[in-house]
Write a protein that holds these residues in place. Structure first.
Motif, PDB file in Angstrom:
ATOM      1  N   ASP A  45       7.784  15.008   2.222  1.00  0.00           N
ATOM      2  CA  ASP A  45       6.556  15.121   1.451  1.00  0.00           C
ATOM      3  C   ASP A  45       6.014  13.774   1.039  1.00  0.00           C
ATOM      4  N   GLY A  46       6.684  12.685   1.466  1.00  0.00           N
ATOM      5  CA  GLY A  46       6.180  11.357   1.172  1.00  0.00           C
ATOM      6  C   GLY A  46       6.472  10.892  -0.234  1.00  0.00           C
ATOM      7  N   LYS A  47       7.275  11.629  -0.955  1.00  0.00           N
ATOM      8  CA  LYS A  47       7.555  11.239  -2.327  1.00  0.00           C
ATOM      9  C   LYS A  47       8.834  10.436  -2.382  1.00  0.00           C
ATOM     10  N   GLY A  48       8.936   9.572  -3.367  1.00  0.00           N
ATOM     11  CA  GLY A  48      10.112   8.744  -3.509  1.00  0.00           C
ATOM     12  C   GLY A  48      10.758   8.955  -4.855  1.00  0.00           C
ATOM     13  N   THR A  49      11.559   7.995  -5.243  1.00  0.00           N
ATOM     14  CA  THR A  49      12.204   8.044  -6.532  1.00  0.00           C
ATOM     15  C   THR A  49      11.354   7.331  -7.548  1.00  0.00           C
ATOM     16  N   ASP A  50      11.860   7.293  -8.759  1.00  0.00           N
ATOM     17  CA  ASP A  50      11.159   6.605  -9.842  1.00  0.00           C
ATOM     18  C   ASP A  50       9.723   7.089  -9.952  1.00  0.00           C
ATOM     19  N   GLN A  51       9.512   8.389  -9.917  1.00  0.00           N
ATOM     20  CA  GLN A  51       8.171   8.934  -9.942  1.00  0.00           C
ATOM     21  C   GLN A  51       7.482   8.569 -11.236  1.00  0.00           C
ATOM     22  N   ASP A  52       6.146   8.650 -11.176  1.00  0.00           N
ATOM     23  CA  ASP A  52       5.323   8.284 -12.317  1.00  0.00           C
ATOM     24  C   ASP A  52       5.358   9.397 -13.359  1.00  0.00           C
ATOM     25  N   LYS A  53       6.499   9.514 -14.019  1.00  0.00           N
ATOM     26  CA  LYS A  53       6.664  10.546 -15.031  1.00  0.00           C
ATOM     27  C   LYS A  53       7.156   9.907 -16.313  1.00  0.00           C
ATOM     28  N   LYS A  54       6.677  10.395 -17.418  1.00  0.00           N
ATOM     29  CA  LYS A  54       7.143   9.887 -18.701  1.00  0.00           C
ATOM     30  C   LYS A  54       8.444  10.580 -19.073  1.00  0.00           C
ATOM     31  N   PRO A  55       9.387   9.825 -19.623  1.00  0.00           N
ATOM     32  CA  PRO A  55      10.618  10.470 -20.060  1.00  0.00           C
ATOM     33  C   PRO A  55      10.356  11.409 -21.222  1.00  0.00           C
TER      34      PRO A  55
ATOM     35  N   ASP B  13      11.262  -2.579 -10.110  1.00  0.00           N
ATOM     36  CA  ASP B  13      11.238  -1.173 -10.492  1.00  0.00           C
ATOM     37  C   ASP B  13      12.492  -0.947 -11.336  1.00  0.00           C
ATOM     38  N   CYS B  14      12.731   0.281 -11.754  1.00  0.00           N
ATOM     39  CA  CYS B  14      13.787   0.476 -12.748  1.00  0.00           C
ATOM     40  C   CYS B  14      15.163   0.074 -12.228  1.00  0.00           C
ATOM     41  N   SER B  15      15.480   0.463 -10.997  1.00  0.00           N
ATOM     42  CA  SER B  15      16.824   0.188 -10.491  1.00  0.00           C
ATOM     43  C   SER B  15      17.004  -1.247 -10.027  1.00  0.00           C
ATOM     44  N   SER B  16      15.938  -1.875  -9.504  1.00  0.00           N
ATOM     45  CA  SER B  16      16.078  -3.276  -9.095  1.00  0.00           C
ATOM     46  C   SER B  16      16.206  -4.186 -10.316  1.00  0.00           C
ATOM     47  N   LEU B  17      15.596  -3.805 -11.445  1.00  0.00           N
ATOM     48  CA  LEU B  17      15.781  -4.581 -12.675  1.00  0.00           C
ATOM     49  C   LEU B  17      17.247  -4.573 -13.083  1.00  0.00           C
ATOM     50  N   MET B  18      17.888  -3.415 -12.985  1.00  0.00           N
ATOM     51  CA  MET B  18      19.310  -3.330 -13.320  1.00  0.00           C
ATOM     52  C   MET B  18      20.140  -4.153 -12.329  1.00  0.00           C
TER      53      MET B  18
ATOM     54  N   THR C 105       6.243  -8.184 -17.235  1.00  0.00           N
ATOM     55  CA  THR C 105       5.855  -8.180 -15.821  1.00  0.00           C
ATOM     56  C   THR C 105       5.632  -6.747 -15.362  1.00  0.00           C
ATOM     57  N   LEU C 106       4.652  -6.537 -14.506  1.00  0.00           N
ATOM     58  CA  LEU C 106       4.273  -5.186 -14.116  1.00  0.00           C
ATOM     59  C   LEU C 106       5.301  -4.527 -13.205  1.00  0.00           C
ATOM     60  N   TYR C 107       5.481  -3.250 -13.409  1.00  0.00           N
ATOM     61  CA  TYR C 107       6.344  -2.419 -12.566  1.00  0.00           C
ATOM     62  C   TYR C 107       5.791  -2.377 -11.142  1.00  0.00           C
ATOM     63  N   GLN C 108       6.703  -2.386 -10.166  1.00  0.00           N
ATOM     64  CA  GLN C 108       6.322  -2.180  -8.768  1.00  0.00           C
ATOM     65  C   GLN C 108       7.353  -1.283  -8.114  1.00  0.00           C
ATOM     66  N   TRP C 109       6.940  -0.079  -7.739  1.00  0.00           N
ATOM     67  CA  TRP C 109       7.874   0.823  -7.072  1.00  0.00           C
ATOM     68  C   TRP C 109       8.376   0.172  -5.782  1.00  0.00           C
ATOM     69  N   GLY C 110       9.683   0.108  -5.620  1.00  0.00           N
ATOM     70  CA  GLY C 110      10.274  -0.505  -4.441  1.00  0.00           C
ATOM     71  C   GLY C 110      10.380  -2.003  -4.519  1.00  0.00           C
TER      72      GLY C 110
ATOM     73  N   ILE D 119       0.831  -1.203   0.000  1.00  0.00           N
ATOM     74  CA  ILE D 119       0.000   0.000   0.000  1.00  0.00           C
ATOM     75  C   ILE D 119       0.870   1.260   0.000  1.00  0.00           C
ATOM     76  N   VAL D 120       1.902   1.278   0.834  1.00  0.00           N
ATOM     77  CA  VAL D 120       2.795   2.431   0.889  1.00  0.00           C
ATOM     78  C   VAL D 120       3.554   2.580  -0.432  1.00  0.00           C
ATOM     79  N   ALA D 121       4.038   1.469  -0.972  1.00  0.00           N
ATOM     80  CA  ALA D 121       4.783   1.517  -2.236  1.00  0.00           C
ATOM     81  C   ALA D 121       3.916   2.063  -3.360  1.00  0.00           C
ATOM     82  N   ALA D 122       2.658   1.630  -3.412  1.00  0.00           N
ATOM     83  CA  ALA D 122       1.748   2.138  -4.445  1.00  0.00           C
ATOM     84  C   ALA D 122       1.537   3.637  -4.282  1.00  0.00           C
ATOM     85  N   GLY D 123       1.407   4.082  -3.033  1.00  0.00           N
ATOM     86  CA  GLY D 123       1.234   5.510  -2.797  1.00  0.00           C
ATOM     87  C   GLY D 123       2.442   6.317  -3.228  1.00  0.00           C
ATOM     88  N   LEU D 124       3.628   5.826  -2.906  1.00  0.00           N
ATOM     89  CA  LEU D 124       4.848   6.517  -3.300  1.00  0.00           C
ATOM     90  C   LEU D 124       4.980   6.570  -4.816  1.00  0.00           C
TER      91      LEU D 124
END
Length: 376
Positions: A205-215, A287-292, A266-271, A84-89
């Motif tokens: 502010d409760g925000k993390g990395t890998d924000q939901d932004k398009k490159p 997520d992007c960095s764990s895939l690497m 496979t679906l992205y999951q923040w964290g 739940i927290v990961a989805a929010g971030l």
């Protein structure tokens, strides 16, 4: 009264309820619940102790060795809270929104992914397929259910000025609209403890990395045909026709690319840890960095966990001199990028892009490259 009687019937059938915890079987459309009051026993939560116990669970400790006041099945409940927290971030939801979501799930399901509920209610938030929340299978996916809750919450005008129980009720429309308040203190402690386990998740502010932004789209210096444009539109989760790993790729880069390609679709999951992206646990996804990190781990190369630190791995290379296996970074700044992908050769990049999107291959022409690193 009929709904109340049904709720009382559940009390006598459930061993957890006999233990005095109270099961709330609510629907998000017109919830009817039966609950005992927990406000007296959850009014003085030790946040430091919660953080200590939560960390034990997330590090793999048995629930038998963990005691979190208000959670009777912490080995099951804490990972659900983490989702739940990961989805929010990942959706850039402020800290208060994450607390509201946690308090709601505690009231509706006691943070358990239930396969039953009042009428057709299911899952962590007791969402109902008949009320448009999604299919039964979707609602039983903790990540999907969490994202749906947040999307409905964000549509509530002025939710950030509401109390936790007012905001939760605006989404859930429960038969017991005041019941969410009793969970606020525990939800606050859980959010603080869990957010700290994510890269950047403990920000104020409760925000993390890998924000939901398009490159952003920009040229990369590659000539046409070398920027991936020659493959045309690439369906998400697929390998473009005609692509093969270049023969001159470093053997370790080849292994890393091959493993990363096995996660396509496979679906992205923040964290997410990317340790079991095809499995049922959302936090096993990438997520992007764990895939690497995991792709190179399977090639016997150790990388750190976050985009912020991976940008300092290996040695810097020019975006015009990329080789298969190089990490490329975008979004944010060169010193603190928010996204990472792996160059595959032939103008293609494999990435875990953002929430609701699968691991996919994209043309490098769609990337604004802030930095590039060679880690082998």
């Amino acid at each position: 009264m009929k709904g109340l009687a049904a709720g009382i019937g559940v009390v006598f059938l459930s061993p957890i309820l006999i233990a005095g915890t109270g099961m709330m079987l609510a629907s998000s459309a017109d919830a009817v619940q039966s609950s005992d009051s927990f406000s007296s026993c959850l009014s003085d939560i030790d946040s430091d102790k919660v953080a200590e116990q939560v960390t034990k669970i997330l590090d793999g400790a048995s629930g038998k060795d963990v005691d979190v006041e208000g959670l009777d099945l912490p080995a099951e409940q804490v990972p659900n809270a983490q989702t739940i927290v990961a989805a929010g971030l990942s959706l850039d939801v402020p800290k208060k929104g994450q607390i509201i979501a946690l308090a709601t799930a505690m009231q509706e399901s006691r943070l358990r992914n239930l396969a039953y509920g009042d009428r057709d209610s299911l899952g962590l938030f007791q969402q109902r397929p008949s009320q448009g929340w999604g299919s039964a299978e979707q609602i039983r996916d903790p990540t999907y259910a969490s994202e749906q809750f947040y999307k409905h919450l964000l549509k509530v005008s002025g939710w950030q000025q509401m109390t936790v129980t007012q905001a939760a009720q605006a989404v859930q429309k429960s038969g017991l609209p005041d019941a969410y308040a009793q969970w606020e203190e525990l939800a606050t402690a859980l959010q603080a403890a869990i957010a700290k386990t994510f890269p950047g998740g403990g920000d104020a502010d409760g925000k993390g990395t890998d924000q939901d932004k398009k490159p952003s789209t920009s040229t990369t210096g590659c000539a046409p045909g070398e920027d991936g444009s020659g493959f045309g539109r690439i369906p998400e989760g697929s390998v473009p026709k005609g692509y093969s790993i270049p023969k001159d790729a470093h053997p370790r880069a080849r292994k890393a690319i091959t493993w990363a390609m096995q996660q396509l679709g496979t679906l992205y999951q923040w964290g997410g840890s990317c340790t079991n992206s095809h499995g049922p646990d959302p936090m096993g996804r990438c997520d992007c960095s764990s895939l690497m990190q995991q792709a190179y781990a399977h090639a016997s190369v150790t990388l750190t966990r976050t985009t912020y630190t991976q940008v300092n791995e290996g040695k810097a290379v020019s975006p015009s001199q990329l080789e298969p296996g190089d990490l490329i970074f975008s979004r944010g700044t060169a010193a603190r990028p928010e996204h990472v992908g792996m160059y595959m050769g032939e103008g293609l990049v494999i990435e875990a892009p953002r929430t609701t999107k699968p691991v996919r291959i994209t043309p490098i022409k769609d990337w604004t490259i802030l930095a590039a690193r060679r880690v082998i």
